[in-house]
Design a protein around this motif. Sequence first.
Motif, PDB file in Angstrom:
ATOM      1  N   GLU A  64      28.898  41.283  52.422  1.00  0.00           N
ATOM      2  CA  GLU A  64      30.226  41.812  52.698  1.00  0.00           C
ATOM      3  C   GLU A  64      31.264  40.745  52.358  1.00  0.00           C
ATOM      4  N   PRO A  65      32.535  41.130  52.250  1.00  0.00           N
ATOM      5  CA  PRO A  65      33.574  40.148  51.911  1.00  0.00           C
ATOM      6  C   PRO A  65      33.497  38.922  52.815  1.00  0.00           C
ATOM      7  N   GLY A  66      33.574  37.754  52.193  1.00  0.00           N
ATOM      8  CA  GLY A  66      33.521  36.498  52.938  1.00  0.00           C
ATOM      9  C   GLY A  66      32.123  35.967  53.168  1.00  0.00           C
ATOM     10  N   ASN A  67      31.084  36.744  52.835  1.00  0.00           N
ATOM     11  CA  ASN A  67      29.697  36.294  53.003  1.00  0.00           C
ATOM     12  C   ASN A  67      29.258  35.476  51.797  1.00  0.00           C
ATOM     13  N   PHE A  68      28.360  34.550  52.043  1.00  0.00           N
ATOM     14  CA  PHE A  68      27.710  33.793  50.991  1.00  0.00           C
ATOM     15  C   PHE A  68      26.236  34.160  50.995  1.00  0.00           C
ATOM     16  N   VAL A  69      25.666  34.328  49.825  1.00  0.00           N
ATOM     17  CA  VAL A  69      24.230  34.544  49.691  1.00  0.00           C
ATOM     18  C   VAL A  69      23.688  33.393  48.864  1.00  0.00           C
ATOM     19  N   ILE A  70      22.699  32.703  49.400  1.00  0.00           N
ATOM     20  CA  ILE A  70      22.116  31.557  48.701  1.00  0.00           C
ATOM     21  C   ILE A  70      20.732  31.938  48.199  1.00  0.00           C
ATOM     22  N   THR A  71      20.494  31.721  46.924  1.00  0.00           N
ATOM     23  CA  THR A  71      19.154  31.916  46.375  1.00  0.00           C
ATOM     24  C   THR A  71      18.591  30.539  46.059  1.00  0.00           C
ATOM     25  N   PHE A  72      17.346  30.349  46.363  1.00  0.00           N
ATOM     26  CA  PHE A  72      16.723  29.057  46.199  1.00  0.00           C
ATOM     27  C   PHE A  72      16.114  28.909  44.810  1.00  0.00           C
ATOM     28  N   PRO A  73      15.792  27.687  44.396  1.00  0.00           N
ATOM     29  CA  PRO A  73      15.244  27.472  43.056  1.00  0.00           C
ATOM     30  C   PRO A  73      14.026  28.352  42.787  1.00  0.00           C
ATOM     31  N   ARG A  74      13.968  28.851  41.570  1.00  0.00           N
ATOM     32  CA  ARG A  74      12.882  29.692  41.061  1.00  0.00           C
ATOM     33  C   ARG A  74      12.769  31.016  41.823  1.00  0.00           C
ATOM     34  N   SER A  75      13.845  31.434  42.446  1.00  0.00           N
ATOM     35  CA  SER A  75      13.863  32.730  43.129  1.00  0.00           C
ATOM     36  C   SER A  75      14.481  33.762  42.209  1.00  0.00           C
ATOM     37  N   TYR A  76      13.851  34.906  42.135  1.00  0.00           N
ATOM     38  CA  TYR A  76      14.412  36.007  41.363  1.00  0.00           C
ATOM     39  C   TYR A  76      15.346  36.770  42.287  1.00  0.00           C
ATOM     40  N   HIS A  77      16.499  37.111  41.779  1.00  0.00           N
ATOM     41  CA  HIS A  77      17.418  37.892  42.596  1.00  0.00           C
ATOM     42  C   HIS A  77      18.091  38.950  41.740  1.00  0.00           C
ATOM     43  N   ALA A  78      18.489  40.009  42.379  1.00  0.00           N
ATOM     44  CA  ALA A  78      19.174  41.103  41.700  1.00  0.00           C
ATOM     45  C   ALA A  78      20.205  41.667  42.655  1.00  0.00           C
ATOM     46  N   GLY A  79      21.183  42.334  42.105  1.00  0.00           N
ATOM     47  CA  GLY A  79      22.204  42.899  42.962  1.00  0.00           C
ATOM     48  C   GLY A  79      22.786  44.169  42.390  1.00  0.00           C
ATOM     49  N   PHE A  80      23.373  44.939  43.262  1.00  0.00           N
ATOM     50  CA  PHE A  80      24.052  46.177  42.887  1.00  0.00           C
ATOM     51  C   PHE A  80      25.428  46.177  43.522  1.00  0.00           C
ATOM     52  N   ASN A  81      26.376  46.711  42.802  1.00  0.00           N
ATOM     53  CA  ASN A  81      27.712  46.868  43.352  1.00  0.00           C
ATOM     54  C   ASN A  81      27.895  48.326  43.741  1.00  0.00           C
ATOM     55  N   PHE A  82      28.376  48.542  44.950  1.00  0.00           N
ATOM     56  CA  PHE A  82      28.668  49.895  45.424  1.00  0.00           C
ATOM     57  C   PHE A  82      30.175  50.086  45.360  1.00  0.00           C
ATOM     58  N   GLY A  83      30.675  50.395  44.186  1.00  0.00           N
ATOM     59  CA  GLY A  83      32.110  50.588  44.014  1.00  0.00           C
ATOM     60  C   GLY A  83      32.733  49.421  43.284  1.00  0.00           C
ATOM     61  N   LEU A  84      34.048  49.309  43.399  1.00  0.00           N
ATOM     62  CA  LEU A  84      34.770  48.248  42.698  1.00  0.00           C
ATOM     63  C   LEU A  84      34.320  46.894  43.231  1.00  0.00           C
ATOM     64  N   ASN A  85      34.332  45.914  42.354  1.00  0.00           N
ATOM     65  CA  ASN A  85      33.805  44.616  42.742  1.00  0.00           C
ATOM     66  C   ASN A  85      34.580  43.505  42.057  1.00  0.00           C
ATOM     67  N   CYS A  86      34.801  42.462  42.777  1.00  0.00           N
ATOM     68  CA  CYS A  86      35.328  41.227  42.225  1.00  0.00           C
ATOM     69  C   CYS A  86      34.408  40.135  42.753  1.00  0.00           C
ATOM     70  N   ALA A  87      33.535  39.616  41.892  1.00  0.00           N
ATOM     71  CA  ALA A  87      32.509  38.680  42.347  1.00  0.00           C
ATOM     72  C   ALA A  87      32.729  37.305  41.742  1.00  0.00           C
ATOM     73  N   GLU A  88      32.225  36.323  42.443  1.00  0.00           N
ATOM     74  CA  GLU A  88      32.299  34.946  41.963  1.00  0.00           C
ATOM     75  C   GLU A  88      31.023  34.236  42.384  1.00  0.00           C
ATOM     76  N   ALA A  89      30.504  33.408  41.500  1.00  0.00           N
ATOM     77  CA  ALA A  89      29.307  32.635  41.816  1.00  0.00           C
ATOM     78  C   ALA A  89      29.673  31.159  41.824  1.00  0.00           C
ATOM     79  N   VAL A  90      29.057  30.433  42.725  1.00  0.00           N
ATOM     80  CA  VAL A  90      29.253  28.991  42.803  1.00  0.00           C
ATOM     81  C   VAL A  90      27.875  28.349  42.770  1.00  0.00           C
TER      82      VAL A  90
END
Length: 187
Positions: free
Chosen positions: A41-67
């Motif tokens: 949700e807005p303001g949440n951070f999701v951390i994926t660890f090294p060699r982890s496969y991850h995928a995502g879906f957007n439910f509607g309009l999205n403005c995403a940023e990765a760090v």
Amino acid sequence: MRSSLPDLFDAQPDLLFQLVTMLNPSVLVENGVPVYSVLQEPGNFVITFPRSYHAGFNFGLNCAEAVNFAPADWLPHGGFGADLYQQYHKAAVLSHEELLCVVAKSDLDSKVSPYLKRELLRVYTKERMWRERLWRKGIIKSTPMGPRKCPEYVGTEEDPTCIICRQYLYLSAVACRCRPAAFVCLE
């Protein structure tokens, strides 16, 4: 994924680097792969660890940023990733060797030193082995690489890359008079 999609991996060995292939999570669970889901949700951070496969879906309009960030214990994972990119001839995101040198020149936290030392030793050992192999094959003349145009940035587009494996050439490169603008890595 390899056992479920062998034909795709035969045709495209670097399939896991692509952003277009997904496997039903139930197939992964059936094969003993842990699967987790999270609703970000807005303001949440999701951390994926090294060699982890991850995928995502957007439910509607999205403005995403990765760090991207890397704690000290990530350094060996970064080295493994750099070796994997080299093996698959996938363009480098950054020069792992240069990153190590930049970290080594900075003010080190005592928690960083053991990880940095081990990774620098691994890179040094690999570099030395390949230089010795080339020397035994008759490549004995060397000259320093030219100065970088933007030394304050790690891995810019103008830095030399290997024309075969597409990795940044920070520590050393092999060149030939017949094609002076083309470089290859020691391997």
